[in-house]
Write a protein that holds these residues in place. Structure first.
Motif, PDB file in Angstrom:
ATOM      1  N   UNK A 389       0.822  -1.208   0.000  1.00 30.79           N
ATOM      2  CA  UNK A 389       0.000   0.000   0.000  1.00 30.79           C
ATOM      3  C   UNK A 389       0.855   1.258   0.000  1.00 30.79           C
ATOM      4  N   UNK A 390       1.963   1.240   0.734  1.00 29.94           N
ATOM      5  CA  UNK A 390       2.859   2.404   0.753  1.00 29.94           C
ATOM      6  C   UNK A 390       3.505   2.623  -0.601  1.00 29.94           C
ATOM      7  N   UNK A 391       3.943   1.522  -1.240  1.00 31.89           N
ATOM      8  CA  UNK A 391       4.521   1.637  -2.580  1.00 31.89           C
ATOM      9  C   UNK A 391       3.535   2.260  -3.553  1.00 31.89           C
ATOM     10  N   UNK A 392       2.310   1.764  -3.558  1.00 35.11           N
ATOM     11  CA  UNK A 392       1.305   2.288  -4.484  1.00 35.11           C
ATOM     12  C   UNK A 392       0.991   3.753  -4.196  1.00 35.11           C
ATOM     13  N   UNK A 393       0.804   4.087  -2.918  1.00 33.60           N
ATOM     14  CA  UNK A 393       0.443   5.468  -2.580  1.00 33.60           C
ATOM     15  C   UNK A 393       1.567   6.438  -2.921  1.00 33.60           C
ATOM     16  N   UNK A 394       2.800   6.082  -2.605  1.00 34.94           N
ATOM     17  CA  UNK A 394       3.915   6.980  -2.904  1.00 34.94           C
ATOM     18  C   UNK A 394       4.149   7.111  -4.402  1.00 34.94           C
ATOM     19  N   UNK A 395       3.984   6.013  -5.128  1.00 30.52           N
ATOM     20  CA  UNK A 395       4.158   6.082  -6.585  1.00 30.52           C
ATOM     21  C   UNK A 395       3.103   6.991  -7.211  1.00 30.52           C
ATOM     22  N   UNK A 396       1.872   6.871  -6.740  1.00 31.49           N
ATOM     23  CA  UNK A 396       0.804   7.731  -7.257  1.00 31.49           C
ATOM     24  C   UNK A 396       1.045   9.188  -6.867  1.00 31.49           C
ATOM     25  N   UNK A 397       1.452   9.437  -5.616  1.00 32.96           N
ATOM     26  CA  UNK A 397       1.704  10.815  -5.175  1.00 32.96           C
ATOM     27  C   UNK A 397       2.891  11.449  -5.893  1.00 32.96           C
ATOM     28  N   UNK A 398       3.833  10.618  -6.327  1.00 35.12           N
ATOM     29  CA  UNK A 398       5.008  11.181  -7.017  1.00 35.12           C
ATOM     30  C   UNK A 398       4.628  11.847  -8.334  1.00 35.12           C
ATOM     31  N   UNK A 399       3.482  11.488  -8.875  1.00 30.45           N
ATOM     32  CA  UNK A 399       3.063  12.089 -10.143  1.00 30.45           C
ATOM     33  C   UNK A 399       2.844  13.589  -9.998  1.00 30.45           C
ATOM     34  N   UNK A 400       2.379  14.054  -8.833  1.00 36.39           N
ATOM     35  CA  UNK A 400       2.088  15.472  -8.634  1.00 36.39           C
ATOM     36  C   UNK A 400       2.969  16.123  -7.566  1.00 36.39           C
ATOM     37  N   UNK A 401       3.474  15.348  -6.627  1.00 39.45           N
ATOM     38  CA  UNK A 401       4.217  15.928  -5.517  1.00 39.45           C
ATOM     39  C   UNK A 401       5.728  15.850  -5.691  1.00 39.45           C
ATOM     40  N   UNK A 402       6.187  15.032  -6.636  1.00 43.07           N
ATOM     41  CA  UNK A 402       7.630  14.891  -6.856  1.00 43.07           C
ATOM     42  C   UNK A 402       8.098  15.988  -7.808  1.00 43.07           C
ATOM     43  N   UNK A 403       8.465  17.122  -7.239  1.00 43.08           N
ATOM     44  CA  UNK A 403       8.875  18.267  -8.069  1.00 43.08           C
ATOM     45  C   UNK A 403      10.195  18.028  -8.781  1.00 43.08           C
ATOM     46  N   UNK A 404      11.041  17.186  -8.231  1.00 45.01           N
ATOM     47  CA  UNK A 404      12.375  16.950  -8.808  1.00 45.01           C
ATOM     48  C   UNK A 404      12.434  15.674  -9.649  1.00 45.01           C
ATOM     49  N   UNK A 405      11.301  15.008  -9.866  1.00 46.43           N
ATOM     50  CA  UNK A 405      11.212  13.807 -10.700  1.00 46.43           C
ATOM     51  C   UNK A 405      12.162  12.704 -10.224  1.00 46.43           C
ATOM     52  N   UNK A 406      12.283  12.581  -8.914  1.00 44.38           N
ATOM     53  CA  UNK A 406      13.182  11.577  -8.350  1.00 44.38           C
ATOM     54  C   UNK A 406      12.667  10.168  -8.629  1.00 44.38           C
ATOM     55  N   UNK A 407      11.355   9.979  -8.544  1.00 44.16           N
ATOM     56  CA  UNK A 407      10.786   8.645  -8.715  1.00 44.16           C
ATOM     57  C   UNK A 407      11.060   8.084 -10.102  1.00 44.16           C
ATOM     58  N   UNK A 408      10.982   8.929 -11.121  1.00 42.23           N
ATOM     59  CA  UNK A 408      11.226   8.463 -12.485  1.00 42.23           C
ATOM     60  C   UNK A 408      12.707   8.337 -12.790  1.00 42.23           C
ATOM     61  N   UNK A 409      13.496   9.329 -12.398  1.00 35.73           N
ATOM     62  CA  UNK A 409      14.913   9.314 -12.729  1.00 35.73           C
ATOM     63  C   UNK A 409      15.682   8.226 -12.001  1.00 35.73           C
ATOM     64  N   UNK A 410      15.232   7.838 -10.819  1.00 33.69           N
ATOM     65  CA  UNK A 410      15.925   6.811 -10.040  1.00 33.69           C
ATOM     66  C   UNK A 410      15.350   5.413 -10.252  1.00 33.69           C
ATOM     67  N   UNK A 411      14.407   5.270 -11.208  1.00 33.63           N
ATOM     68  CA  UNK A 411      13.790   3.980 -11.544  1.00 33.63           C
ATOM     69  C   UNK A 411      13.015   3.388 -10.375  1.00 33.63           C
ATOM     70  N   UNK A 412      12.554   4.225  -9.460  1.00 31.67           N
ATOM     71  CA  UNK A 412      11.762   3.726  -8.336  1.00 31.67           C
ATOM     72  C   UNK A 412      10.388   3.247  -8.794  1.00 31.67           C
ATOM     73  N   UNK A 413       9.827   3.934  -9.799  1.00 27.62           N
ATOM     74  CA  UNK A 413       8.514   3.517 -10.288  1.00 27.62           C
ATOM     75  C   UNK A 413       8.568   2.140 -10.936  1.00 27.62           C
ATOM     76  N   UNK A 414       9.584   1.904 -11.757  1.00 22.68           N
ATOM     77  CA  UNK A 414       9.709   0.594 -12.393  1.00 22.68           C
ATOM     78  C   UNK A 414       9.975  -0.503 -11.364  1.00 22.68           C
ATOM     79  N   UNK A 415      10.768  -0.194 -10.348  1.00 21.49           N
ATOM     80  CA  UNK A 415      11.031  -1.188  -9.300  1.00 21.49           C
ATOM     81  C   UNK A 415       9.764  -1.516  -8.526  1.00 21.49           C
ATOM     82  N   UNK A 416       8.951  -0.497  -8.260  1.00 21.33           N
ATOM     83  CA  UNK A 416       7.712  -0.727  -7.526  1.00 21.33           C
ATOM     84  C   UNK A 416       6.750  -1.595  -8.332  1.00 21.33           C
ATOM     85  N   UNK A 417       6.549  -1.261  -9.610  1.00 23.56           N
ATOM     86  CA  UNK A 417       5.623  -2.027 -10.445  1.00 23.56           C
ATOM     87  C   UNK A 417       6.123  -3.457 -10.638  1.00 23.56           C
TER      88      UNK A 417
END
Length: 525
Positions: A389-417
C-alpha cells in the motif's frame, strides 16, 4: 492533526507501551474487583481486611500472568520446537556451554529461537496453572468448599485457559484496520471480554464440578443444601471475576501495543524543518526483523503515504537529493522481495523447475514440508500489505508531488511495479493460477492435492487476501499512470519504461509485461 502519541525515541517505544499496559491493567482490575467484592460480601462473611488480602493476592498473580503475556507477545507467528527437538537443542546448548562455546555445525540460531519459543510456552502454561490456583483460592477461600477442590478447580481452569491461549495463537498482535482513540478501542472489546469470560467460567464451572464427583472424599463438598448452593455461587462468581480480569488484560495488551506510533519530531520544531524522516528511516533500517518496533514503523509509513493529514511528512520524502525517497522505496521493497523469495523457495521445493507450474499443480500433492514453507511466507502478511500500500500510494503521489522527478529518474517507479507484479504472480501460483499463456482460469481448491482440508482453507485464505492487496495496489498505480502506460504500450516500450531490467524473482519479464497489459485492459482478476 492525528491524535496518535508521538514517540520520544525508538528505544523507549516498547518500554512505554508495556508500562502503559500494566497501569491500565491495574486500573481495570481494581474496578472489576471492587464491583465483584460487593457481591462476595453479601454471599459470605468477608471482612474488610480479608477482602484487601484477597485483592492483593489476586492482583499479584494477575501481574505475574500479565508479565507472561508480555513474554509471549509477538506481532507475527513464531514457530516453536517440538518436544524431541527441544530436548536435542537443550542438550546441544549444555554441551556447547560445557566446552566453552565451541561451535557445532548442526547448532543453528533458528533451532535456538524455536526452543526459546517452546520454553516460553511451557513457562506460560505453568504461570496459568499457578495463577489459576491462587486466584480461585484468593477469591473463594471463605466458601464452604474444601481447599483441595478449590485448588483443583483453579488448576484445571488455568491449564485449559493457557492451552486455549496457545492453541488459538492469541499471543499474536492483530493490528486494527482503523486506528481509534484508546477509550473507544477498549470499549469495543469490553463487551466481548465480558461474554467470553462468562461463557468460559460457566463452562469450566460445570466441568470442574463434574470432575469433583469422581474424586475421593476429601474433595467432596460438605454441608447443607443452602450453604452448598451459596458456596457454589461464590465459586462461580470468583472464577468469573478473575477470568474477566484475564480477558480484559489480554484485550488491553492488544489495544495498547497495536496503537500507531508517530516516528517524527513535532511539527514546527527544528528537527521537523531539517530532517523529519530521520527517525522513521532509522527504525525501518535498524529495527530487528519481525519485531514490534518494525511493524509500528511500517504502519506509520503506510498511514503517512496514504493519508493527507500529514502532508508535510510525505512532502519530506520528495526532497531535492532524492536519497530519502530511495531509502523509503527500498524499505518498502524489502518485505515484498523476501516474501516472494520464500514463496519461490516453497514452489520450487514442490515442483522443482517452476517453468510449467500449471501442469504440475494438477498432479503433485503438497506435503507437510512444502505447506510449512508456503505458510511461513505469509507470516509477514501485515508487513507486506503495508509495504504494498505504501509503494502504491507513494508512486501515485510522485506524479504530482515529486517536483524533482526523483521517482522516475531513479527507476523507483519501475522497481515498484515490477516487485508488485512479481509478488502477485507468485501468490497466484500458490492459488493454482496459470502463470503464463492465454488461460486465465484458477484451479479449484478441490482439484489441488493438499495435506489436509484445514491446510487448504488456511493457506488459500491468506493467499487470496494477499492477492487482493497486491492487485489493488497495482490498479492504483495503473489508474494514475494509465495515459503514460497506454502510450508506452502503443510505442512498444512498456517493458523499458515500467519493468525493471533485472531478472525477476519469479516468472520472466515477458510474463510481467503481459500481466501489466492485463491490468491496463482491466482484465486482471
Amino acid at each position: 492533526m492525528s491524535s496518535a502519541p508521538i514517540a520520544p525515541s525508538p528505544p523507549s517505544v516498547i518500554k512505554d507501551r508495556r508500562l502503559r499496559f500494566l497501569i491500565w491493567q491495574s486500573i481495570s482490575t481494581v474496578s472489576v474487583y471492587l464491583f465483584s467484592s460487593l457481591l462476595l460480601l453479601r454471599l459470605g462473611h468477608f471482612s474488610l481486611s480479608d477482602s484487601l488480602l484477597s485483592f492483593l493476592a489476586l492482583h499479584a498473580f494477575l501481574l505475574l500472568l500479565s508479565s507472561s503475556f508480555l513474554l509471549l507477545l509477538s506481532p507475527c507467528p513464531a514457530p516453536a520446537a517440538s518436544l524431541p527437538e527441544l530436548s536435542t537443542t537443550l542438550r546441544k546448548s549444555a554441551f556447547k556451554w560445557a566446552i566453552g562455546g565451541f561451535p557445532r555445525p548442526d547448532f543453528t540460531v533458528d533451532s535456538v529461537s524455536r526452543a526459546w519459543r517452546s520454553l516460553k510456552s511451557i513457562f506460560f502454561l505453568v504461570v496459568c496453572v499457578v495463577a489459576g490456583i491462587f486466584s480461585v483460592v484468593a477469591a473463594c477461600w471463605d466458601s464452604d468448599e474444601g481447599a483441595y477442590s478449590l485448588r483443583l478447580r483453579g488448576a484445571v481452569f488455568g491449564l485449559v485457559y493457557g492451552a486455549y491461549y496457545l492453541a488459538s495463537k492469541r499471543w499474536i498482535l492483530k493490528f486494527p484496520i482503523i486506528q481509534r482513540p484508546l477509550f473507544y478501542s477498549f470499549k469495543k472489546y469490553f463487551y466481548s471480554s465480558f461474554t467470553s469470560a462468562l461463557k468460559m467460567s460457566v463452562r469450566w464451572f460445570v466441568y470442574s464440578f463434574m470432575l469433583l464427583l469422581f474424586l475421593p472424599a476429601e474433595f467432596q463438598i460438605k454441608g447443607t443444601i443452602g450453604r452448598w448452593l451459596i458456596s457454589q455461587i461464590r465459586v462461580l462468581l470468583g472464577i468469573f471475576t478473575f477470568s474477566f480480569c484475564w480477558e480484559i488484560s489480554h484485550h488491553l495488551l492488544q489495544v495498547v501495543h497495536t496503537r500507531r506510533c508517530i516516528f517524527a519530531p513535532p511539527q514546527g520544531s527544528a528537527a521537523a524543518e531539517t530532517n523529519p524522516s530521520k527517525t522513521l528511516l532509522e527504525v525501518l533500517e535498524q529495527s530487528p526483523p519481525k519485531s514490534l518496533l518494525q511493524h509500528l514503523a511500517y504502519l506509520d509509513l503506510c498511514i503517512v503515504s496514504e493519508n493527507n493529514t500529514e502532508q508535510w511528512r510525505r512532502a519530506a520524502f520528495f526532497e531535492e537529493s532524492g536519497e530519502t525517497y530511495r531509502q523509503v522505496i527500498r524499505a518498502c521493497l524489502r518485505p515484498l522481495e523476501n516474501f516472494t523469495s520464500k514463496l519461490v523457495e516453497g514452489l520450487e521445493g514442490r515442483y522443482g523447475d517452476c517453468s510449467d507450474l500449471f501442469l504440475k499443480q494438477m498432479s503433485l500433492p503438497m506435503d507437510f514440508h512444502t505447506y510449512s514453507k508456503l505458510n511461513a511466507a505469509f507470516d509477514d502478511y501485515e508487513l507486506c500489505a503495508w509495504s504494498s500500500r505504501s509503494l502504491a500510494a507513494l508512486t501515485v503521489c510522485s506524479r504530482h508531488e515529486d517536483r524533482y522527478k526523483v521517482a522516475q529518474l531513479s527507476s523507483c517507479n519501475t522497481a515498484a511495479v515490477s516487485t508488485l507484479l512479481t509478488a502477485l504472480l507468485a501468490v497466484e501460483a500458490c492459488l493454482g493460477k496459470k502463470t503464463g499463456g492465454p488461460s486465465k482460469q484458477f484451479l479449484s481448491p478441490t482439484s489441488m492435492k493438499w495435506a489436509t482440508v484445514e491446510e487448504q482453507r488456511e493457506l488459500h485464505n491468506q493467499a487470496y487476501a494477499m492477492a487482493d492487496v497486491l492487485r489493488a495496489s497495482i490498479y492504483q498505480i495503473v489508474s494514475a499512470f494509465w495515459v503514460d502506460m497506454q502510450a508506452s504500450a502503443k510505442s512498444m516500450v512498456l517493458d523499458k519504461n515500467w519493468i525493471s531490467e533485472a531478472k525477476p524473482l519469479f516468472g520472466a519479464r515477458s510474463v510481467l509485461v503481459q500481466k501489466l497489459l492485463d491490468f491496463l485492459d482491466y482484465r486482471a482478476v
